[in-house]
Design a protein around this motif. Sequence first.
Motif, PDB file in Angstrom:
ATOM      1  N   GLU A  20       0.824  -1.205   0.000  1.00 49.28           N
ATOM      2  CA  GLU A  20       0.000   0.000   0.000  1.00 49.28           C
ATOM      3  C   GLU A  20       0.866   1.265   0.000  1.00 49.28           C
ATOM      4  OE1 GLU A  20      -3.533   2.107   2.687  1.00 49.28           O
ATOM      5  OE2 GLU A  20      -2.852   0.071   3.146  1.00 49.28           O
ATOM      6  N   LEU A  21       1.988   1.211   0.725  1.00 49.92           N
ATOM      7  CA  LEU A  21       2.887   2.360   0.795  1.00 49.92           C
ATOM      8  C   LEU A  21       3.849   2.431  -0.390  1.00 49.92           C
ATOM      9  CD1 LEU A  21       3.860   2.264   4.594  1.00 49.92           C
ATOM     10  CD2 LEU A  21       2.446   3.997   3.469  1.00 49.92           C
ATOM     11  N   GLY A  22       3.925   1.345  -1.160  1.00 54.77           N
ATOM     12  CA  GLY A  22       4.884   1.290  -2.254  1.00 54.77           C
ATOM     13  C   GLY A  22       6.295   0.977  -1.800  1.00 54.77           C
ATOM     14  N   VAL A  23       6.418   0.322  -0.644  1.00 56.29           N
ATOM     15  CA  VAL A  23       7.723  -0.011  -0.068  1.00 56.29           C
ATOM     16  C   VAL A  23       8.141  -1.414  -0.497  1.00 56.29           C
ATOM     17  CG1 VAL A  23       8.943  -0.482   2.107  1.00 56.29           C
ATOM     18  CG2 VAL A  23       7.408   1.497   1.927  1.00 56.29           C
ATOM     19  N   ILE A  24       9.399  -1.550  -0.883  1.00 57.65           N
ATOM     20  CA  ILE A  24       9.959  -2.871  -1.171  1.00 57.65           C
ATOM     21  C   ILE A  24      10.375  -3.491   0.166  1.00 57.65           C
ATOM     22  CG2 ILE A  24      11.775  -4.175  -2.336  1.00 57.65           C
ATOM     23  CD1 ILE A  24      11.894  -1.910  -4.411  1.00 57.65           C
ATOM     24  N   LEU A  64      19.980 -10.249   6.599  1.00 58.85           N
ATOM     25  CA  LEU A  64      19.928 -10.336   5.147  1.00 58.85           C
ATOM     26  C   LEU A  64      21.342 -10.298   4.576  1.00 58.85           C
ATOM     27  CD1 LEU A  64      16.936  -7.951   4.386  1.00 58.85           C
ATOM     28  CD2 LEU A  64      16.965 -10.437   4.219  1.00 58.85           C
ATOM     29  N   ALA A  65      21.587 -11.122   3.593  1.00 57.79           N
ATOM     30  CA  ALA A  65      22.910 -11.191   2.958  1.00 57.79           C
ATOM     31  C   ALA A  65      23.061 -10.071   1.935  1.00 57.79           C
ATOM     32  CB  ALA A  65      23.086 -12.539   2.270  1.00 57.79           C
ATOM     33  N   PRO A  66      24.296  -9.645   1.657  1.00 57.05           N
ATOM     34  CA  PRO A  66      24.515  -8.616   0.629  1.00 57.05           C
ATOM     35  C   PRO A  66      23.896  -8.973  -0.719  1.00 57.05           C
ATOM     36  CG  PRO A  66      26.521  -8.965   1.891  1.00 57.05           C
ATOM     37  CD  PRO A  66      25.555 -10.021   2.337  1.00 57.05           C
ATOM     38  N   ALA A  67      23.892 -10.249  -1.058  1.00 58.46           N
ATOM     39  CA  ALA A  67      23.351 -10.659  -2.358  1.00 58.46           C
ATOM     40  C   ALA A  67      21.867 -10.359  -2.486  1.00 58.46           C
ATOM     41  CB  ALA A  67      23.596 -12.153  -2.574  1.00 58.46           C
ATOM     42  N   VAL A  68      21.137 -10.430  -1.381  1.00 56.82           N
ATOM     43  CA  VAL A  68      19.705 -10.116  -1.413  1.00 56.82           C
ATOM     44  C   VAL A  68      19.508  -8.651  -1.790  1.00 56.82           C
ATOM     45  CG1 VAL A  68      17.598  -9.949  -0.028  1.00 56.82           C
ATOM     46  CG2 VAL A  68      19.152 -11.892   0.279  1.00 56.82           C
ATOM     47  N   PHE A  69      20.282  -7.783  -1.159  1.00 56.80           N
ATOM     48  CA  PHE A  69      20.201  -6.358  -1.490  1.00 56.80           C
ATOM     49  C   PHE A  69      20.684  -6.099  -2.913  1.00 56.80           C
ATOM     50  CE2 PHE A  69      20.353  -5.962   3.195  1.00 56.80           C
ATOM     51  CZ  PHE A  69      19.263  -5.120   3.379  1.00 56.80           C
ATOM     52  N   ALA A  70      21.754  -6.763  -3.306  1.00 57.31           N
ATOM     53  CA  ALA A  70      22.322  -6.533  -4.643  1.00 57.31           C
ATOM     54  C   ALA A  70      21.314  -6.851  -5.739  1.00 57.31           C
ATOM     55  CB  ALA A  70      23.586  -7.357  -4.825  1.00 57.31           C
ATOM     56  N   ASP A  71      20.550  -7.927  -5.560  1.00 61.19           N
ATOM     57  CA  ASP A  71      19.537  -8.294  -6.558  1.00 61.19           C
ATOM     58  C   ASP A  71      18.483  -7.196  -6.695  1.00 61.19           C
ATOM     59  OD1 ASP A  71      20.777 -10.685  -7.063  1.00 61.19           O
ATOM     60  OD2 ASP A  71      19.445 -11.886  -5.803  1.00 61.19           O
ATOM     61  N   VAL A  72      18.043  -6.656  -5.559  1.00 59.46           N
ATOM     62  CA  VAL A  72      17.026  -5.599  -5.590  1.00 59.46           C
ATOM     63  C   VAL A  72      17.608  -4.308  -6.158  1.00 59.46           C
ATOM     64  CG1 VAL A  72      15.455  -4.200  -4.186  1.00 59.46           C
ATOM     65  CG2 VAL A  72      15.784  -6.614  -3.659  1.00 59.46           C
ATOM     66  N   PHE A  73      18.828  -3.986  -5.771  1.00 60.36           N
ATOM     67  CA  PHE A  73      19.467  -2.763  -6.272  1.00 60.36           C
ATOM     68  C   PHE A  73      19.632  -2.816  -7.791  1.00 60.36           C
ATOM     69  CE2 PHE A  73      21.920  -2.167  -2.007  1.00 60.36           C
ATOM     70  CZ  PHE A  73      20.716  -1.889  -1.373  1.00 60.36           C
ATOM     71  N   ALA A  74      19.962  -3.986  -8.300  1.00 58.39           N
ATOM     72  CA  ALA A  74      20.121  -4.138  -9.749  1.00 58.39           C
ATOM     73  C   ALA A  74      18.803  -3.868 -10.462  1.00 58.39           C
ATOM     74  CB  ALA A  74      20.628  -5.543 -10.070  1.00 58.39           C
ATOM     75  N   GLN A  75      17.696  -4.381  -9.908  1.00 62.35           N
ATOM     76  CA  GLN A  75      16.380  -4.161 -10.511  1.00 62.35           C
ATOM     77  C   GLN A  75      16.009  -2.678 -10.483  1.00 62.35           C
ATOM     78  OE1 GLN A  75      13.476  -6.785  -8.639  1.00 62.35           O
ATOM     79  NE2 GLN A  75      14.971  -8.428  -8.540  1.00 62.35           N
ATOM     80  N   VAL A  76      16.325  -2.011  -9.363  1.00 63.77           N
ATOM     81  CA  VAL A  76      16.001  -0.590  -9.220  1.00 63.77           C
ATOM     82  C   VAL A  76      16.770   0.240 -10.240  1.00 63.77           C
ATOM     83  CG1 VAL A  76      16.261   1.410  -7.697  1.00 63.77           C
ATOM     84  CG2 VAL A  76      15.316  -0.722  -6.800  1.00 63.77           C
TER      85      VAL A  76
END
Length: 281
Positions: A20-24, A64-76
Amino acid sequence: MTVRIIADSACDLTVAQAEELGVIRLPLYVRFQQQEYADGIDMDHAQFYQKLAECEELPTTSQLAPAVFADVFAQVTQAQDSAVVITLSGKLSGTYQSAMLAAQEYEEIYVVDSESVCIGQRLLVERAVELAKEGLDGNAIAQQLEKEKHDLRLCALLDTLTYLKKGGRIHAATALAGELLGVKPFVTVEQGEVKLSGKARGMKKGNRMINDYIAMHGEVDSTRPIALAYSGLSDQRLRDYLADSEDLWRDKSYSLTTVGCVIGTHAGPNTVAVAYFQKSE
């Protein structure tokens, strides 16, 4: 360029609320013995407290592992957007460091250590959403959050010392004495760490301790988000607190929510938590 807001699930936004807030929302994982669950996906808050009541050994949560963030950052970045990431306190988890490591490869990713958790972290996420709607870019939002987090206050009244004992946070004899005396632990988050700030005999005195804490830390800023929360399967303790504190909260707008697995593991059920921004001087 759209500014995306990213947060780990320790902020206690449900999947629906985040959408609803648009938060990932990136789920932490909760492990009960050999079984692991994605927070809010494989197990909601009610299911968590049901299992917590049944288990003898406390569950654990994993960062959370760095890879989890990296995947999302790449999409962004592929979408040519920027992002502000708000994590639970770096003193309570390695999740902040994981986000920082992953963000090194990107120019438009800004990471903020909330120095809080639970509904305290949630309020910073909600502020980030508000600031993005006002048109601030990612860098400006991150800088504003770094300022505003020092106005953030989070306190909680626990119902029992049992879960602190199970987690090895206090001695068993201390917990037993506290139970016999009806002691309710009062905890606060100070500079990113959870601190045992007092003990009250009975809920009435505990409720007053919450309000005394608020009075000592400046006026509640009603122009910014406020949240009240409870842990467990019943909101009765929170309703009792609100009934005792009607004068304080009558004219204020606030959200009501539940405490999730990160704090709930050590607090146990029937906790009442309050988070707000104090008015800046």
